[in-house]
Motif scaffolding. Structure first.
Motif, PDB file in Angstrom:
ATOM      1  N   HIS A  71     -34.636 -11.610  -7.830  1.00 39.69           N
ATOM      2  CA  HIS A  71     -35.237 -11.261  -9.261  1.00 39.69           C
ATOM      3  C   HIS A  71     -34.688 -12.253 -10.120  1.00 39.69           C
ATOM      4  O   HIS A  71     -35.590 -12.906 -10.949  1.00 39.69           O
ATOM      5  N   HIS A  96     -34.102  -5.342 -14.392  1.00 43.41           N
ATOM      6  CA  HIS A  96     -34.490  -6.626 -14.388  1.00 43.41           C
ATOM      7  C   HIS A  96     -35.940  -6.248 -15.391  1.00 43.41           C
ATOM      8  O   HIS A  96     -37.006  -6.509 -14.914  1.00 43.41           O
ATOM      9  N   VAL A  99     -39.091  -8.765 -15.210  1.00 44.48           N
ATOM     10  CA  VAL A  99     -39.784  -8.687 -13.706  1.00 44.48           C
ATOM     11  C   VAL A  99     -40.629  -7.654 -13.731  1.00 44.48           C
ATOM     12  O   VAL A  99     -40.122  -6.438 -13.538  1.00 44.48           O
ATOM     13  N   THR A 292     -44.311  -8.670  -7.647  1.00 40.73           N
ATOM     14  CA  THR A 292     -43.738  -8.656  -8.930  1.00 40.73           C
ATOM     15  C   THR A 292     -44.011  -9.818  -9.777  1.00 40.73           C
ATOM     16  O   THR A 292     -44.444 -11.008  -8.946  1.00 40.73           O
TER      17      THR A 292
END
Length: 303
Positions: A71, A96, A99, A292
């Protein structure tokens, strides 16, 4: 001699460049390319970034196969394209926040989000410049994404029609996605498999953008409307707008303006959200699909 039909007009093909640090493999003559010979897990030199930028400007949609990114690495690569922003209708990966998740479970039913040709979030004053998508766990087949070039769609119009639409603006809103028009159907916005109540006032807010815009990097004109967010021509009623908008929606979807991106695990794909549209292909029922994305801030579209 002027074309008798818009189907007789064809767009400018991408001119090949020489690259020193990358191998760029065009997908079609209009848009789309694979880029190989670079490891996105490592810091990239200015020379490599310049070549990626050139390929992105030329091909509008670029894919990097076999990039097993964390990520953190995904975000770091995304920042090479500009400031990272978050879209309000998407959930983020825990820990995150930059993301965000695009996910459909094998057990999900109903329509796949994004089946219409669209650019992302054109209801915003400053819609995203680009999206950097990562395939985390995708089906072995199905679930491809179609892309089309709005440069090509504009170029294939007749000079008279270009002159006709040059001064027009289009009203955009998200009312059909998470505003009152959506809720009137008795539905609730479903993002990444979780039920969430969106801000209806934000969904209904209207934003006006030019119908024909000029790309701030290439300087090329492109059409800027889509079935998802475009409501009507500014100053006209919905009924009065329909002949122009319906023709352009059909015209933009011409097969020779498109490419098809097939997803594989650990593939990174970057698309220019200004001069392209994309659509989901819902042919993977009964299979999980997990992606993602990093969203890149843009400028307000302008002539």
């Amino acid at each position: 001699m002027q074309a008798k039909s818009s189907l007789d007009a064809h767009p400018t093909l991408v001119k090949p460049r020489a690259y020193r640090h990358l191998e760029v493999q065009p997908l079609t003559g209009v848009l789309g390319a694979h880029i190989v010979g670079v490891d996105l897990r490592e810091p990239l030199s200015a020379d490599v970034w310049e070549e990626i930028g050139n390929a992105f400007a030329d091909h509008q949609v670029v894919m990097f196969p076999d990039q097993k990114l964390s990520h953190e690495q995904h975000v770091a690569f995304g920042r090479g394209f500009g400031e990272v922003i978050r879209l309000p209708q998407l959930h983020s990966v825990e820990g995150h926040p930059d993301v965000q998740i695009i996910r459909r479970l094998a057990t999900d039913t109903g329509r796949v989000v994004g089946e219409n040709w669209h650019a992302d979030s054109t209801y915003l004053e400053e819609p995203p410049r680009a999206v950097v998508m990562r395939a985390v766990d995708v089906p072995p087949y199905g679930g491809d994404t179609g892309f089309l070039s709005m440069y090509a769609a504009y170029e294939a119009l007749s000079p008279a029609y270009k002159a006709l639409i040059a001064p027009l603006n289009v009203v955009h809103s998200a009312t059909r996605i998470f505003g009152s028009a959506y809720l009137a159907q008795g539905r609730r916005y479903n993002a990444s498999g979780a039920k969430t109540q969106m801000d209806v006032e934000l969904g209904d807010r209207e934003m006006v953008h030019p119908l024909v815009c000029k790309h701030e990097v290439s300087g090329r004109p492109f059409l800027y409307l889509n079935k998802t967010y475009s409501q009507r021509i500014d100053g006209l009623t919905t009924e009065e707008s329909a002949p122009i908008m319906n023709f352009l929606h059909e015209h933009c979807a011409r097969f020779d303006f498109t490419c098809r991106a097939r997803w594989h695990n650990d593939q990174i794909l970057v698309w220019d959200n200004r001069c392209t549209m994309h659509r989901a292909i819902p042919d993977y029922a009964g299979q999980d699909r997990y992606m993602t994305r990093i969203t890149i801030a843009g400028q307000r579209p302008a002539r």
